[in-house]
Design a protein around this motif. Sequence first.
Motif, mmCIF file in Angstrom:
data_model
loop_
_atom_site.group_PDB
_atom_site.id
_atom_site.type_symbol
_atom_site.label_atom_id
_atom_site.label_comp_id
_atom_site.label_asym_id
_atom_site.label_seq_id
_atom_site.Cartn_x
_atom_site.Cartn_y
_atom_site.Cartn_z
ATOM 1 N N THR A 1 -20.436 -3.794 -43.056
ATOM 2 C CA THR A 1 -19.791 -4.515 -44.142
ATOM 3 C C THR A 1 -18.351 -4.772 -43.745
ATOM 4 O OG1 THR A 1 -21.268 -3.567 -45.790
ATOM 5 C CG2 THR A 1 -19.171 -4.428 -46.588
ATOM 6 N N THR A 2 -17.913 -6.016 -43.910
ATOM 7 C CA THR A 2 -16.577 -6.398 -43.456
ATOM 8 C C THR A 2 -15.610 -6.660 -44.602
ATOM 9 O OG1 THR A 2 -17.248 -8.714 -43.389
ATOM 10 C CG2 THR A 2 -17.463 -7.446 -41.345
ATOM 11 N N GLY A 3 -16.073 -6.525 -45.835
ATOM 12 C CA GLY A 3 -15.198 -6.880 -46.953
ATOM 13 C C GLY A 3 -15.191 -8.391 -47.100
ATOM 14 N N ASN A 4 -14.041 -8.971 -47.304
ATOM 15 C CA ASN A 4 -13.917 -10.419 -47.480
ATOM 16 C C ASN A 4 -13.319 -11.063 -46.234
ATOM 17 O OD1 ASN A 4 -14.902 -10.560 -50.169
ATOM 18 N ND2 ASN A 4 -12.987 -9.632 -50.841
ATOM 19 N N ALA A 5 -14.029 -10.959 -45.129
ATOM 20 C CA ALA A 5 -13.513 -11.525 -43.879
ATOM 21 C C ALA A 5 -13.363 -13.027 -44.018
ATOM 22 C CB ALA A 5 -14.446 -11.184 -42.723
ATOM 23 N N GLU A 6 -12.211 -13.516 -43.572
ATOM 24 C CA GLU A 6 -11.959 -14.956 -43.585
ATOM 25 C C GLU A 6 -10.932 -15.273 -42.520
ATOM 26 O OE1 GLU A 6 -10.570 -15.646 -47.613
ATOM 27 O OE2 GLU A 6 -8.534 -15.148 -47.047
ATOM 28 N N GLY A 7 -11.248 -16.255 -41.720
ATOM 29 C CA GLY A 7 -10.329 -16.645 -40.657
ATOM 30 C C GLY A 7 -11.010 -16.613 -39.308
ATOM 31 N N ALA A 8 -10.199 -16.493 -38.271
ATOM 32 C CA ALA A 8 -10.707 -16.506 -36.903
ATOM 33 C C ALA A 8 -11.562 -15.264 -36.635
ATOM 34 C CB ALA A 8 -9.544 -16.555 -35.920
ATOM 35 N N VAL A 9 -12.596 -15.460 -35.822
ATOM 36 C CA VAL A 9 -13.506 -14.387 -35.419
ATOM 37 C C VAL A 9 -13.622 -14.434 -33.905
ATOM 38 C CG1 VAL A 9 -15.886 -13.550 -35.519
ATOM 39 C CG2 VAL A 9 -14.827 -14.514 -37.567
ATOM 40 N N GLU B 1 -24.241 -11.967 -35.988
ATOM 41 C CA GLU B 1 -24.743 -12.740 -37.120
ATOM 42 C C GLU B 1 -23.869 -12.429 -38.328
ATOM 43 O OE1 GLU B 1 -28.812 -11.409 -37.366
ATOM 44 O OE2 GLU B 1 -29.441 -12.794 -35.791
ATOM 45 N N LEU B 2 -23.209 -13.446 -38.860
ATOM 46 C CA LEU B 2 -22.295 -13.289 -39.989
ATOM 47 C C LEU B 2 -23.050 -13.625 -41.272
ATOM 48 C CD1 LEU B 2 -19.201 -15.157 -38.472
ATOM 49 C CD2 LEU B 2 -19.952 -12.793 -38.078
ATOM 50 N N PRO C 1 -22.609 -8.630 -48.667
ATOM 51 C CA PRO C 1 -22.570 -7.279 -48.093
ATOM 52 C C PRO C 1 -23.993 -6.788 -47.794
ATOM 53 C CG PRO C 1 -21.254 -7.398 -50.105
ATOM 54 C CD PRO C 1 -22.032 -8.675 -50.006
ATOM 55 N N GLY C 2 -24.102 -5.849 -46.884
ATOM 56 C CA GLY C 2 -25.398 -5.275 -46.552
ATOM 57 C C GLY C 2 -26.292 -6.208 -45.760
ATOM 58 N N CYS C 3 -25.709 -7.221 -45.133
ATOM 59 C CA CYS C 3 -26.455 -8.211 -44.346
ATOM 60 C C CYS C 3 -27.574 -8.839 -45.170
ATOM 61 C CB CYS C 3 -26.977 -7.596 -43.046
ATOM 62 S SG CYS C 3 -25.633 -7.101 -41.953
ATOM 63 N N ARG C 4 -27.256 -9.112 -46.439
ATOM 64 C CA ARG C 4 -28.194 -9.798 -47.326
ATOM 65 C C ARG C 4 -27.780 -11.268 -47.428
ATOM 66 N NH1 ARG C 4 -26.496 -5.620 -50.414
ATOM 67 N NH2 ARG C 4 -25.688 -7.081 -51.948
ATOM 68 N N GLY C 5 -28.703 -12.056 -47.926
ATOM 69 C CA GLY C 5 -28.416 -13.480 -48.085
ATOM 70 C C GLY C 5 -28.553 -14.210 -46.762
ATOM 71 N N ASP C 6 -27.944 -15.361 -46.719
ATOM 72 C CA ASP C 6 -28.055 -16.220 -45.536
ATOM 73 C C ASP C 6 -27.081 -15.812 -44.436
ATOM 74 O OD1 ASP C 6 -30.004 -17.851 -46.688
ATOM 75 O OD2 ASP C 6 -28.506 -19.164 -47.608
ATOM 76 N N VAL C 7 -27.491 -16.092 -43.203
ATOM 77 C CA VAL C 7 -26.574 -16.000 -42.066
ATOM 78 C C VAL C 7 -25.736 -17.269 -42.124
ATOM 79 C CG1 VAL C 7 -26.379 -15.998 -39.548
ATOM 80 C CG2 VAL C 7 -28.155 -14.629 -40.657
ATOM 81 N N VAL C 8 -24.430 -17.121 -42.303
ATOM 82 C CA VAL C 8 -23.572 -18.295 -42.427
ATOM 83 C C VAL C 8 -23.176 -18.848 -41.057
ATOM 84 C CG1 VAL C 8 -22.709 -17.734 -44.720
ATOM 85 C CG2 VAL C 8 -21.489 -16.893 -42.721
ATOM 86 N N GLN C 9 -23.200 -17.968 -40.056
ATOM 87 C CA GLN C 9 -22.860 -18.416 -38.700
ATOM 88 C C GLN C 9 -23.280 -17.340 -37.707
ATOM 89 O OE1 GLN C 9 -18.850 -19.751 -38.440
ATOM 90 N NE2 GLN C 9 -19.136 -20.692 -36.465
ATOM 91 N N GLU D 1 -16.064 -17.378 -43.098
ATOM 92 C CA GLU D 1 -15.985 -16.523 -44.291
ATOM 93 C C GLU D 1 -17.303 -15.779 -44.395
ATOM 94 O OE1 GLU D 1 -14.594 -18.311 -47.943
ATOM 95 O OE2 GLU D 1 -13.587 -19.875 -46.795
ATOM 96 N N PHE D 2 -17.242 -14.440 -44.427
ATOM 97 C CA PHE D 2 -18.462 -13.635 -44.471
ATOM 98 C C PHE D 2 -18.141 -12.242 -45.015
ATOM 99 C CE2 PHE D 2 -16.426 -13.182 -40.429
ATOM 100 C CZ PHE D 2 -16.622 -11.872 -40.027
ATOM 101 N N LYS D 3 -19.209 -11.511 -45.370
ATOM 102 C CA LYS D 3 -19.038 -10.180 -45.968
ATOM 103 C C LYS D 3 -19.672 -9.061 -45.145
ATOM 104 C CE LYS D 3 -18.069 -11.550 -50.594
ATOM 105 N NZ LYS D 3 -17.099 -12.516 -50.294
ATOM 106 N N SER D 4 -20.492 -9.422 -44.149
ATOM 107 C CA SER D 4 -21.091 -8.404 -43.283
ATOM 108 C C SER D 4 -21.524 -9.045 -41.969
ATOM 109 C CB SER D 4 -22.267 -7.715 -43.973
ATOM 110 O OG SER D 4 -23.211 -8.623 -44.450
ATOM 111 N N VAL D 5 -21.744 -8.188 -40.965
ATOM 112 C CA VAL D 5 -22.104 -8.660 -39.631
ATOM 113 C C VAL D 5 -23.126 -7.712 -39.013
ATOM 114 C CG1 VAL D 5 -20.141 -7.464 -38.551
ATOM 115 C CG2 VAL D 5 -21.187 -9.392 -37.359
ATOM 116 N N LYS D 6 -24.042 -8.298 -38.221
ATOM 117 C CA LYS D 6 -25.048 -7.525 -37.485
ATOM 118 C C LYS D 6 -25.079 -8.066 -36.059
ATOM 119 C CE LYS D 6 -29.008 -6.895 -39.522
ATOM 120 N NZ LYS D 6 -30.386 -7.151 -40.008
ATOM 121 N N PHE D 7 -25.252 -7.167 -35.093
ATOM 122 C CA PHE D 7 -25.257 -7.534 -33.672
ATOM 123 C C PHE D 7 -26.677 -7.472 -33.133
ATOM 124 C CE2 PHE D 7 -21.154 -6.144 -34.911
ATOM 125 C CZ PHE D 7 -20.319 -7.087 -34.342
#
Length: 105
Positions: A55-63, A72-73, A77-85, A97-103
């Motif tokens: 969980t990344t909180g409210n990540a926004e900006g450069a990655v 996978e962004l 939170p919890g890697c739920r919903g759509d992968v935005v990028q 802009e994303f709330k969680s990430v998985k590798f």
Amino acid sequence: MVRGRVSATLGGLAAAVLVVALPGSAQAAQGVFQDHQPGNVLEALNNPRDNQCYTTGNAEGAVENGTNRFAELYEAPGCRGDVVQTVDPGSAVGWAEFKSVKFTR
């Protein structure tokens, strides 16, 4: 004597099952993943585990994905919903802009 052989055989079988069940469970990406939080606060994950959600909180900006895995962004939170990028290994994106990430591999 028979009881000793049965115990030894069962112990060996249990060890074999454990070895077969564990490969890959402790795999980790090599490298650093960096994202920005509101206020341009930089956060980093060092050598994140494969397929574990962070969980990344409210990540926004450069990655910057300096790992050897795909990042996978997720929109929630919890890697739920759509992968935005998906950010390729060793690449960066100017804005996300994303709330969680998985590798993943």
